[in-house]
Design a protein around this motif. Structure first.
Motif, PDB file in Angstrom:
ATOM      1  N   PRO A  35      -0.482  12.355  -0.419  1.00 35.11           N
ATOM      2  CA  PRO A  35      -0.479  10.828  -1.463  1.00 35.11           C
ATOM      3  C   PRO A  35      -1.248  11.079  -2.896  1.00 35.11           C
ATOM      4  O   PRO A  35      -2.221  11.374  -3.342  1.00 35.11           O
ATOM      5  N   ASN A  36      -0.157  10.839  -2.754  1.00 37.57           N
ATOM      6  CA  ASN A  36      -0.521  10.617  -5.259  1.00 37.57           C
ATOM      7  C   ASN A  36      -0.725   8.749  -5.518  1.00 37.57           C
ATOM      8  O   ASN A  36      -0.957   8.220  -5.335  1.00 37.57           O
ATOM      9  N   THR A  37      -1.800   9.027  -6.644  1.00 35.97           N
ATOM     10  CA  THR A  37      -1.760   7.906  -7.925  1.00 35.97           C
ATOM     11  C   THR A  37      -1.151   7.902  -9.361  1.00 35.97           C
ATOM     12  O   THR A  37      -1.179   9.161  -9.707  1.00 35.97           O
ATOM     13  N   GLY A  38      -0.888   6.482  -9.479  1.00 34.85           N
ATOM     14  CA  GLY A  38      -0.598   6.857 -11.265  1.00 34.85           C
ATOM     15  C   GLY A  38      -1.412   6.104 -11.721  1.00 34.85           C
ATOM     16  O   GLY A  38      -2.451   5.449 -11.834  1.00 34.85           O
ATOM     17  N   VAL A  39      -1.554   7.183 -13.581  1.00 33.88           N
ATOM     18  CA  VAL A  39      -2.298   6.156 -14.224  1.00 33.88           C
ATOM     19  C   VAL A  39      -1.138   5.200 -14.981  1.00 33.88           C
ATOM     20  O   VAL A  39      -0.257   6.978 -15.585  1.00 33.88           O
ATOM     21  N   VAL A  40      -1.646   4.389 -15.362  1.00 31.83           N
ATOM     22  CA  VAL A  40      -1.799   3.970 -16.877  1.00 31.83           C
ATOM     23  C   VAL A  40      -1.887   3.335 -17.788  1.00 31.83           C
ATOM     24  O   VAL A  40      -2.710   3.003 -17.787  1.00 31.83           O
TER      25      VAL A  40
END
Length: 318
Positions: A35-40
């Motif tokens: 599972p991926n995680t996004g960062v903004v």
């Protein structure tokens, strides 16, 4: 036929993590199909999209964020309710945890059952499971349809584009940069998990994602997609898989076949095309069971419990 190990209990191989910079503001934390995680990263704060499965695993995301910015992590966005996406949330100590109201409702209805079920299915994805605080991860802000958050001058739109992977699916869209974080609505070289899905709705929801014309996309699983061509391929692949499962199950039901027969036939039909995708063997029993339910008598997904997981696996793979 030898009995397969239950779900992904035999999957013990750690994956190589990548932290990919998509723009000045957007990063993707990916791990070879995990599972991926996004960062903004905005002008004044950081937003994290999907948290990893445990606080200990989330610490690795935080470490990578801290290598590129010291801005506070103010927002955690949950793309949907699944335990593997949300149970690391406490590590970020964010001011706000944001989810759709539909996701909140699913946590109320089935959060505890899902937590027990997922940890049993895929122990490796819950490294240091004892670091998860008691109870569930609760959103502090919910929305319906659309919510816009401004990180200074950077606009982040949280959008519910339709049901697919779950009824609560939320994507995060950076309109200025044409970058989309899709959660598990889109996968790349990874098998969509559809045990809580809406097969009839999912392709239409993908069409709405395509209509935004993302130039880059962070899928739920698989590498960050950094060209429009890769984005198209991921949308095409996810759509084809969902359509192929649905068509096969529909045909089997129309012919009066039982679930086990439909499962074997669908598995055999799809294996040559999708068998190399990550977690294919793990997902197929859950996907076909849910699809069979939807085609026959359950418009909404039934709750998976650890016990129901085992019974289903025994029926189809025993």
């Amino acid at each position: 036929m030898s009995t397969k190990a239950f779900a992904s209990q035999a999957d013990l191989q750690d994956k190589q993590v990548s932290f990919t910079r998509l723009s000045e503001h957007a990063y993707a934390y990916t791990a070879e199909g995990d599972p991926n995680t996004g960062v903004v990263i905005g002008d004044n704060a950081v937003m994290v999209i999907d948290t990893q499965a445990t606080p200990v695993m989330a610490q690795d995301v935080i470490r990578r964020i801290r290598a590129v910015t010291d801005k506070p992590i103010k927002y955690v966005v949950l793309s949907h309710y699944h335990a593997v996406r949300v149970l690391g949330a406490s590590a970020y100590q964010a001011e706000h945890i944001i989810a759709s109201q539909d996701t909140y409702d699913l946590i109320v209805e089935r959060g505890e059952a899902d937590k027990a079920s997922e940890i049993g299915r895929f122990p490796r994805l819950f490294r240091a499971v004892e670091s998860i605080p008691p109870g569930l991860t609760w959103p502090t802000i919910t929305f319906t349809g659309k919510m816009t958050i401004w990180l200074g001058k950077l606009e982040v739109q949280l959008l519910q584009l339709g049901r697919g992977h779950t009824k609560g699916d939320t994507v995060a869209w950076l309109p200025q940069e044409k970058i989309l974080f899709s959660g598990d609505l889109v996968e790349f070289d990874a098998t969509p998990y559809a045990g809580d899905a809406y097969f009839k709705d999912w392709p239409q929801t993908l069409d709405r994602i395509a209509a935004l014309q993302p130039q880059q996309l962070v899928p739920g699983r698989g590498p960050a997609l950094t060209t429009p061509e890769q984005v198209q391929a991921a949308l095409r692949g996810t759509r084809a898989f969902i359509a192929d499962v649905y068509a096969s199950v529909q045909a089997g039901v129309a012919a009066g076949k039982d679930l086990k027969t439909v499962y074997r036939e669908t598995y055999d039909k799809l294996k040559p095309k999708y068998g190399e995708w990550v977690i294919f063997d793990h997902c197929m029993p859950f996907d076909v069971t849910r699809c069979y339910d939807e085609v026959t008598q359950y418009p909404d997904p039934r709750v998976w419990t650890a016990e129901r997981d085992r019974q289903m696996w025994e029926t189809l793979e025993g």
